[in-house]
Design an enzyme around this catalytic site. Structure first.
Site, PDB file in Angstrom:
ATOM      1  CB  SER A 217     -34.129  30.841   0.032  1.00  0.00           C
ATOM      2  OG  SER A 217     -35.686  30.970   0.237  1.00  0.00           O
ATOM      3  N   GLY A 219     -38.146  27.633  -0.944  1.00  0.00           N
ATOM      4  CA  GLY A 219     -39.678  27.580  -1.289  1.00  0.00           C
ATOM      5  C   GLY A 219     -40.197  27.658   0.563  1.00  0.00           C
ATOM      6  N   GLY A 222     -38.713  25.703   3.824  1.00  0.00           N
ATOM      7  CA  GLY A 222     -37.060  26.907   4.505  1.00  0.00           C
ATOM      8  C   GLY A 222     -36.798  26.659   3.743  1.00  0.00           C
ATOM      9  N   GLY A 248     -38.922  35.632   0.249  1.00  0.00           N
ATOM     10  CA  GLY A 248     -37.371  35.447   0.748  1.00  0.00           C
ATOM     11  C   GLY A 248     -36.583  36.660   1.188  1.00  0.00           C
ATOM     12  CG  ASP A 249     -37.190  40.290  -1.409  1.00  0.00           C
ATOM     13  OD1 ASP A 249     -36.120  39.622  -1.028  1.00  0.00           O
ATOM     14  OD2 ASP A 249     -38.269  40.965  -2.028  1.00  0.00           O
TER      15      ASP A 249
END
Length: 309
Positions: A217, A219, A222, A248-249
């Site tokens: 990830s 941020g 992408g 992120g989850d």
């Protein structure tokens, strides 16, 4: 059903202030309280997508009671949390409405005793019998062995259940050696694991350490994926301002649901990117606006990194 494991659950509290200033008194314009922890956020996104989800982990004390009460009101989510003596932690997010920035304060979590850990392991083994996939998410509370995720991955693999691991530090280092199906670190966790700050090189290095697939990830930039089928970069149509807590989850929910649905990797990454971006636009973690998701799903891009090279 899909099983999400959150060993360090939390009661998430989000404050909104007009402008966050150090050493100043603030008037809070809104307070939102939600059951939280990374795997709980993943479960909430999966449930909103229509999947049956079971949440496993620990809950204790007054905050644990509030968490379970709120969880009981969430449609599509089954509570399989193991009760513990220590109080569930709180996390506090302060959102600056002027800048859109979020300041996060995370408590360490309750101490988990040997008998409580053994009770969780028994529950986990039982839950795997009905699981189509499992996500192991977040930090470890005090008292849980640092190699806990590695052990849980091996148990799931023995049961034939695919595993996604989303953690950092030593639990990630040990867990990845147990060969999870997918590992989803952020850029900082990936750099700490591999020693490389170049994401493409680091994702490949992380795969060599044991993971079948690595999705980093990055941020607002992408996702970057290294898989047995190829290497891809997925990105939202534009940089978005909002609350990144839980983005992120949401990406994990997209990856996990794509795995369960048997989607090819580019489609999984498109779904994960769109959900992550939609979560940034939502006011609290573990939520997204379906209209934002559909719009971003149509606009997200996936690039074949091997062809680009």
């Amino acid at each position: 059903m899909i099983l999400t494991v959150t060993l360090n659950t939390a009661l998430d509290i989000t404050y909104r202030v007009t402008s966050l200033r150090p050493h100043a008194e603030h008037r809070v314009s809104e307070v939102v309280e939600r059951p939280g922890g990374k795997g709980v956020n993943v479960a909430r996104v999966l449930a909103a997508l229509g999947y049956a989800v079971t949440v496993a982990g620990f809950a204790g004390g007054p905050t644990g009671q509030v968490l379970r009460q709120r969880l009981a009101a969430a449609p599509g989510i089954t509570d399989a949390l193991v009760p513990v003596t220590g109080p569930t932690r709180r996390t506090v997010a302060v959102v600056d409405e002027l800048t859109g920035d979020t300041t996060q304060l995370n408590e360490p979590g309750p101490h988990i005793g040997a008998a409580e850990w053994a009770a969780f392991l028994r529950a986990y083994d039982t839950l795997l019998a009905d699981a189509r996939a499992v996500a192991l998410c977040g930090s470890l509370p005090p008292g849980v062995p640092v190699g806990a995720y590695a052990g849980l991955i091996r148990v799931a693999r023995s049961a034939g259940v695919p595993v996604l691991l989303d953690t950092g530090g030593e639990p990630l280092r040990r867990g990845i050696a147990a060969r999870p199906d997918i590992v989803k670190p952020n850029a900082a966790e990936l750099a700490e694991l591999t020693g490389s700050h170049e994401p493409a090189r680091a994702t490949r290095d992380a795969r060599r350490r044991g993971a079948q697939s690595v999705v980093a990830s990055l941020g607002p930039d992408g996702l970057l994926a290294a898989t047995p089928e190829g290497h891809w970069r997925a990105a939202p149509p534009a940089r978005l301002r909002g609350n990144p807590t839980g983005a992120g989850d949401a990406a994990v929910a997209g990856l996990l649901s794509g795995l369960v649905d048997g989607l090819p990797w580019p489609a999984r990454l498109t779904r994960a990117t769109a959900l992550s971006a939609a979560a940034v636009l939502a006011p609290t973690a573990g939520e997204f606006d379906p209209a934002d998701y559909e719009r971003l799903l149509a606009a997200a891009t996936v690039t074949d990194e091997e062809s680009a090279a």
